[in-house]
Design an enzyme around this catalytic site. Structure first.
Site, PDB file in Angstrom:
ATOM      1  N   ASP A 167       6.031  -2.137  -0.320  1.00 26.82           N
ATOM      2  CA  ASP A 167       5.264  -2.738   0.774  1.00 26.82           C
ATOM      3  C   ASP A 167       4.906  -4.183   0.424  1.00 26.82           C
ATOM      4  OD1 ASP A 167       3.384  -2.107  -1.120  1.00 26.82           O
ATOM      5  OD2 ASP A 167       2.041  -1.025   0.229  1.00 26.82           O
ATOM      6  N   SER A 168       5.322  -4.626  -0.778  1.00 25.52           N
ATOM      7  CA  SER A 168       5.262  -6.055  -1.100  1.00 25.52           C
ATOM      8  C   SER A 168       6.199  -6.823  -0.163  1.00 25.52           C
ATOM      9  CB  SER A 168       5.657  -6.297  -2.557  1.00 25.52           C
ATOM     10  OG  SER A 168       6.901  -5.684  -2.837  1.00 25.52           O
ATOM     11  N   LYS A 216       7.147   6.362  -2.539  1.00 23.39           N
ATOM     12  CA  LYS A 216       6.102   6.025  -3.514  1.00 23.39           C
ATOM     13  C   LYS A 216       4.780   5.874  -2.776  1.00 23.39           C
ATOM     14  CE  LYS A 216       5.680   1.760  -5.580  1.00 23.39           C
ATOM     15  NZ  LYS A 216       4.343   1.367  -5.102  1.00 23.39           N
ATOM     16  N   GLU A 261       0.430  -0.381 -13.088  1.00 22.88           N
ATOM     17  CA  GLU A 261       0.352  -1.810 -12.758  1.00 22.88           C
ATOM     18  C   GLU A 261      -0.902  -2.449 -13.347  1.00 22.88           C
ATOM     19  OE1 GLU A 261       1.144  -2.872  -8.687  1.00 22.88           O
ATOM     20  OE2 GLU A 261       0.653  -4.985  -9.049  1.00 22.88           O
TER      21      GLU A 261
HETATM   22  O1  KIV Z   1       5.336  -2.940  -3.360  1.00 22.31           O
HETATM   23  C1  KIV Z   1       5.682  -3.239  -4.522  1.00 22.31           C
HETATM   24  O2  KIV Z   1       6.437  -4.192  -4.769  1.00 22.31           O
HETATM   25  C2  KIV Z   1       5.169  -2.428  -5.611  1.00 22.31           C
HETATM   26  C3  KIV Z   1       5.496  -2.869  -7.008  1.00 22.31           C
HETATM   27  C4  KIV Z   1       4.550  -3.928  -7.412  1.00 22.31           C
HETATM   28  C5  KIV Z   1       5.479  -1.739  -7.961  1.00 22.31           C
HETATM   29  O3  KIV Z   1       4.497  -1.469  -5.387  1.00 22.31           O
END
Ligand code: KIV
Length: 262
Positions: free
Chosen positions: A46-47, A115, A184
């Site tokens: 979700d980044s 995730k 993280e």
């Molecule tokens: O959304 C993302 O990129 C993440 C990573 C930082 C693990 O959750």
């Protein structure tokens, strides 16, 4: 068909002490490049929100946006395992709603796993999703969907109580059936201890080299935002500056009337 990365591959890698390589990925051409480069896990994180869609956090990202991008990534991948992030509020309301959303992600995109963020509190949700046959990756430590509650982007697990909580969270996630857990922004020594103790692979970001694998946001790794520099990220190239240079050269040639003149 190349040897696909599966849950068994990841479990064996942990047993043998082989590190797991994971990167974020949000589109088709990048998915092809990263897959062909041999990256084991591609995360449609979700980044997406703060790296591709121009939001300032991950919070506004929707199921539809994650699905749209995951479908594109799916089309570019032959070997890597793809994990799609469950966006904010797609799994927190109830385990039943979470299962429906995880199922939707899997049915509509062909992704292999989802995730979600959180520790012991989300264990019943993880168990519900895993019980339906959907692999789940956990995510503890700094959890970006709770950025406001955590008071900003900061290292977690720094007191004895916080470290003990992380240990309990990781155990609860493994017991609930997570096949791997992202750690993280936690101190490297703690992450190394947790990784040794954990029955499932840990994937670190800003958690030191002692984790079973590492994940990075691709845009940080390749410098797509030249002015964004993070202590937890390593930059291998300056793709952002290369794009700007190419655009400037092209503009100069078009304006001078020399573009493709010969
Ligand atoms: O959304 C993302 O990129 C993440 C990573 C930082 C693990 O959750």
């Amino acid at each position: 068909m190349k040897d696909r990365v599966t849950l068994t591959t990841l479990r064996k890698k942990k047993e043998r002490g082989e590190k797991i390589v994971m990167l974020t990925c949000y589109d088709f051409p990048t998915a092809r490049l990263l897959d062909q480069a041999g990256v084991d896990l591609l995360l449609v994180g979700d980044s997406l929100g703060d790296n591709v869609l121009g939001y300032s956090t991950t919070l506004p990202v929707t199921m539809d946006e994650i699905i749209h991008h995951t479908k594109a990534v799916r089309r570019g991948v032959e070997r890597a395992m793809i994990v799609a992030d469950m966006p904010f509020l797609s799994y927190q309301v109830s385990p039943e709603r979470a299962l429906l959303n995880a199922g939707r992600l899997m049915k509509e995109t062909g992704v292999e796993a989802v995730k979600l963020e959180g520790g012991a509190a989300v264990a019943p949700t993880v168990a519900k999703i895993v019980g339906a046959g959907i692999p789940v990756m956990g995510h503890v430590g700094f959890t970006p969907q709770s950025v406001h509650q955590l008071g900003g982007y900061r290292l977690q697990g720094q007191t004895a109580e916080a470290a003990a909580r992380l240990r309990t969270d990781l155990e609860a996630l493994a017991d609930a059936g997570c096949f791997a857990v992202v750690l993280e922004l936690i101190p490297p020594e703690l992450a190394a201890d947790l990784s040794r103790e954990s029955p499932v692979p840990t994937i670190g970001i800003g958690a030191g080299p002692g984790c079973d694998g590492q994940v990075q946001v691709l845009h940080d790794l390749i410098g797509l935002y030249p002015d964004r520099v993070f202590r937890h990220a390593k930059r291998y190239t300056e793709a952002g500056r290369a794009i700007q240079e190419a655009a400037k050269l092209y503009a100069e040639e078009v304006r001078a009337g020399t573009f493709m003149a010969d």
